[in-house]
Scaffold this active site. Structure first.
Site, PDB file in Angstrom:
ATOM      1  N   HIS A 271       0.851  -1.186   0.000  1.00 11.63           N
ATOM      2  CA  HIS A 271       0.000   0.000   0.000  1.00 11.63           C
ATOM      3  C   HIS A 271       0.884   1.232   0.000  1.00 11.63           C
ATOM      4  O   HIS A 271       1.926   1.234   0.656  1.00 11.63           O
ATOM      5  CB  HIS A 271      -0.915   0.002   1.233  1.00 11.63           C
ATOM      6  CG  HIS A 271      -2.081   0.908   1.082  1.00 11.63           C
ATOM      7  ND1 HIS A 271      -2.004   2.254   1.313  1.00 11.63           N
ATOM      8  CD2 HIS A 271      -3.353   0.657   0.679  1.00 11.63           C
ATOM      9  CE1 HIS A 271      -3.178   2.791   1.068  1.00 11.63           C
ATOM     10  NE2 HIS A 271      -4.009   1.854   0.677  1.00 11.63           N
ATOM     11  N   ASP A 327      -7.720  -5.580   0.175  1.00 10.82           N
ATOM     12  CA  ASP A 327      -8.198  -6.521  -0.845  1.00 10.82           C
ATOM     13  C   ASP A 327      -7.806  -7.962  -0.560  1.00 10.82           C
ATOM     14  O   ASP A 327      -8.290  -8.872  -1.236  1.00 10.82           O
ATOM     15  CB  ASP A 327      -7.644  -6.113  -2.216  1.00 10.82           C
ATOM     16  CG  ASP A 327      -8.276  -4.824  -2.694  1.00 10.82           C
ATOM     17  OD1 ASP A 327      -9.504  -4.705  -2.564  1.00 10.82           O
ATOM     18  OD2 ASP A 327      -7.553  -3.936  -3.158  1.00 10.82           O
TER      19      ASP A 327
HETATM   20  N1  COA Z   1       4.148  -7.637  -4.190  1.00 13.30           N
HETATM   21  C1  COA Z   1       5.497  -7.639  -4.332  1.00 13.30           C
HETATM   22  N2  COA Z   1       6.253  -6.532  -4.228  1.00 13.30           N
HETATM   23  C2  COA Z   1       5.615  -5.388  -3.949  1.00 13.30           C
HETATM   24  C3  COA Z   1       4.223  -5.332  -3.774  1.00 13.30           C
HETATM   25  C4  COA Z   1       3.494  -6.517  -3.907  1.00 13.30           C
HETATM   26  N3  COA Z   1       2.165  -6.532  -3.783  1.00 13.30           N
HETATM   27  N4  COA Z   1       3.859  -4.054  -3.526  1.00 13.30           N
HETATM   28  C5  COA Z   1       4.994  -3.337  -3.534  1.00 13.30           C
HETATM   29  N5  COA Z   1       6.041  -4.127  -3.805  1.00 13.30           N
HETATM   30  C6  COA Z   1       7.446  -3.724  -3.893  1.00 13.30           C
HETATM   31  C7  COA Z   1       7.720  -3.086  -5.256  1.00 13.30           C
HETATM   32  O1  COA Z   1       8.105  -4.057  -6.204  1.00 13.30           O
HETATM   33  C8  COA Z   1       8.812  -2.104  -4.920  1.00 13.30           C
HETATM   34  O2  COA Z   1      10.016  -2.848  -4.782  1.00 13.30           O
HETATM   35  P1  COA Z   1      11.419  -2.189  -5.222  1.00 13.30           P
HETATM   36  O3  COA Z   1      11.598  -1.026  -4.293  1.00 13.30           O
HETATM   37  O4  COA Z   1      12.400  -3.298  -5.017  1.00 13.30           O
HETATM   38  O5  COA Z   1      11.252  -1.763  -6.653  1.00 13.30           O
HETATM   39  C9  COA Z   1       8.439  -1.613  -3.518  1.00 13.30           C
HETATM   40  O6  COA Z   1       7.664  -2.663  -2.955  1.00 13.30           O
HETATM   41  C10 COA Z   1       7.641  -0.340  -3.531  1.00 13.30           C
HETATM   42  O7  COA Z   1       6.479  -0.559  -4.327  1.00 13.30           O
HETATM   43  P2  COA Z   1       5.773   0.540  -5.203  1.00 13.30           P
HETATM   44  O8  COA Z   1       5.138  -0.106  -6.389  1.00 13.30           O
HETATM   45  O9  COA Z   1       6.719   1.672  -5.453  1.00 13.30           O
HETATM   46  O10 COA Z   1       4.651   1.039  -4.235  1.00 13.30           O
HETATM   47  P3  COA Z   1       3.474   2.000  -4.640  1.00 13.30           P
HETATM   48  O11 COA Z   1       3.155   2.763  -3.434  1.00 13.30           O
HETATM   49  O12 COA Z   1       3.773   2.738  -5.881  1.00 13.30           O
HETATM   50  O13 COA Z   1       2.313   0.964  -5.010  1.00 13.30           O
HETATM   51  C11 COA Z   1       0.597  -0.612  -4.744  1.00 13.30           C
HETATM   52  C12 COA Z   1       1.372   0.534  -4.098  1.00 13.30           C
HETATM   53  C13 COA Z   1      -0.663  -0.850  -3.928  1.00 13.30           C
HETATM   54  C14 COA Z   1       0.167  -0.218  -6.178  1.00 13.30           C
HETATM   55  C15 COA Z   1       1.482  -1.855  -4.782  1.00 13.30           C
HETATM   56  O14 COA Z   1       1.799  -2.240  -3.470  1.00 13.30           O
HETATM   57  C16 COA Z   1       0.839  -3.014  -5.519  1.00 13.30           C
HETATM   58  O15 COA Z   1       0.958  -3.101  -6.755  1.00 13.30           O
HETATM   59  N6  COA Z   1       0.135  -3.926  -4.794  1.00 13.30           N
HETATM   60  C17 COA Z   1      -0.576  -5.044  -5.406  1.00 13.30           C
HETATM   61  C18 COA Z   1      -1.912  -4.570  -5.920  1.00 13.30           C
HETATM   62  C19 COA Z   1      -2.897  -4.382  -4.814  1.00 13.30           C
HETATM   63  O16 COA Z   1      -3.073  -5.233  -3.964  1.00 13.30           O
HETATM   64  N7  COA Z   1      -3.590  -3.233  -4.871  1.00 13.30           N
HETATM   65  C20 COA Z   1      -4.611  -2.908  -3.891  1.00 13.30           C
HETATM   66  C21 COA Z   1      -4.175  -1.732  -3.069  1.00 13.30           C
HETATM   67  S1  COA Z   1      -5.320  -1.438  -1.760  1.00 13.30           S
END
Ligand code: COA
Length: 390
Positions: A271, A327
């Site tokens: 998140h 979720d």
């Molecule tokens: N699974 C594996 N790795 C994850 C992850 C996940 N669900 N969520 C974040 N990470 C990792 C990223 O790969 C990144 O790693 P890095 O620093 O080595 O590149 C790091 O954590 C930071 O992630 P980032 O994508 O920059 O975070 P964000 O704040 O931009 O994105 C989400 C947040 C929610 C989009 C992201 O956590 C995600 O895609 N989650 C899965 C989808 C989901 O469940 N969405 C519902 C949200 S309520």
């Protein structure tokens, strides 16, 4: 703030305030979420969706008269015009329910006009119109989601009832039977939990659309489109597909290692704001446990896989502040209530409409159109070349 360059650009606007709001607050380190100051844990346990929606939209807990009138207005507005049903009949039955929902919500303004009242005195919206549209849209959401479910199955939609709560009536319209009280209470708590979450992507989309003084049904339609993506509301159904793919509890550890080695996302984890387990995920897990007890231990085998995944992920992902989000467990609950997977996100939208409309109402009292700047990285001005010279 991360990855900020010299021009001040921050991808994803991470950490950039884009609005002032009194509606909700979250502390991602403490795992705290409040609606108008009231902790989500207390609201999920003691309140109802109707009351939580009132609190979000109006700012204070309602007194008995206020809640009775609000709930009764919502009941009286559950039916939608017959032609909305006709619109649905022309949509492909294998189409995505979020697209069907967005289409029908977008059409509501044509059936319930009054757009000119958005600028009653040239600037501000007519407050009666604002209240009427909040009721009409919020009341219609459950009807539209259930209506699409019936129509795509080839069944007649079930007319909403006015003697049931919002959650009870939704389950009744979906399943053509009155829900068991425990299941209805769980649905109600799910609606409370998903109703608001500060300035997330869909709420931001609602604010941007609302800032042009577009009608509220289009504000909600913009938010629905934004919620549909798998990185936002669309993650819940992917969680269950992922648990299916894992195959068994024994496979979880190996599956996770492989998945992380391939740098693939784990649905339902992570998140932007929370660096601990999302408080809503804890409450949803408690609700799953209550349902399991109510059903004498009979609950989906996917629940054991989910718990094992959470356990294994702790080692790999928690050092990066990645934990289950809202979720992760919601889909398991919805599936246990007999709801098809592709309707999980529309249910999220039903609930979040309360938050979107609360933000819309808050914003239009001191509106300014959104118009950020960009960092231009394209060509310097250059001369047009006729086709013959290219
Ligand atoms: N699974 C594996 N790795 C994850 C992850 C996940 N669900 N969520 C974040 N990470 C990792 C990223 O790969 C990144 O790693 P890095 O620093 O080595 O590149 C790091 O954590 C930071 O992630 P980032 O994508 O920059 O975070 P964000 O704040 O931009 O994105 C989400 C947040 C929610 C989009 C992201 O956590 C995600 O895609 N989650 C899965 C989808 C989901 O469940 N969405 C519902 C949200 S309520």
């Amino acid at each position: 703030m991360d990855k900020q360059d010299n021009n001040g650009y921050v991808p994803g606007l991470k950490g950039i305030p884009a609005a002032e709001s009194k509606i909700s607050f979250l502390d991602g380190q403490a795992g705290l979420l409040t609606y108008r100051g009231y902790p989500i844990v207390e609201l999920a346990q003691q309140s109802t969706f109707e009351e939580a929606a009132w609190v979000l939209i109006n700012g204070e807990l309602p007194n008995t008269d206020e809640l009775t009138r609000f709930a009764s207005d919502l009941r009286a507005n559950r039916r939608v015009k017959y032609n909305v049903r006709d619109i649905m009949k022309f949509l492909p039955i294998d189409g995505d329910p979020m697209e069907a929902l967005q289409t029908c919500v977008a059409s509501l303004g044509m059936f319930y006009p009054g757009q000119e009242r958005m600028t009653a005195n040239g600037v501000n919206a007519d407050s009666e119109f604002v209240e009427q549209m909040i009721i009409k849209i919020l009341a219609s959401m459950a009807t539209l989601v259930a209506m699409w479910e019936r129509i795509r199955r080839g069944d007649d939609p079930i007319l909403p009832r006015t003697d049931l709560t919002y959650a009870e009536n939704f389950l009744y319209m979906m399943n053509e039977r009155e829900p068991d009280p425990v299941e209805a209470r769980i649905m109600d708590a799910c609606l409370v939990l998903h109703a608001e979450h500060t300035i997330n992507a869909s709420t931001f989309a609602a604010l941007v659309c609302g800032s042009t003084l577009a009608p509220p049904n289009l504000v909600v339609a913009s938010a629905i489109g934004t919620l549909a993506g798998p990185l936002h509301g669309g993650a819940n159904q992917r969680v269950l597909n992922m648990l299916d793919d894992i195959g068994s509890v024994e496979n979880v550890a190996g599956w996770l290692d492989q998945r992380l080695a391939n740098k693939q996302v784990i649905w339902g984890f992570g998140h932007r704001e929370y660096k601990v387990k999302d408080p809503r995920a804890n409450i949803l897990q408690d609700l799953l446990e209550q349902l399991r007890e109510h059903r004498h231990g009979q609950i989906s085998p996917l629940y054991e896989r989910a718990k094992e995944l959470e356990r294994c992920a702790e080692e790999h992902l928690s050092p990066k502040g990645i934990f289950p989000n809202v979720d992760f467990y919601s889909g398991l609950l919805y599936e246990a209530l007999g709801i098809p997977r592709d309707q999980f996100t529309p249910i999220f939208a039903i609930s979040r409409t309360a938050g979107w409309l609360a933000h819309w109402k808050e914003q239009i009292t001191h509106n300014r159109i959104f118009r950020p700047t960009q960092v231009y990285t394209g060509y310097e001005p250059r001369s047009y070349r006729p086709m013959s010279l290219r």
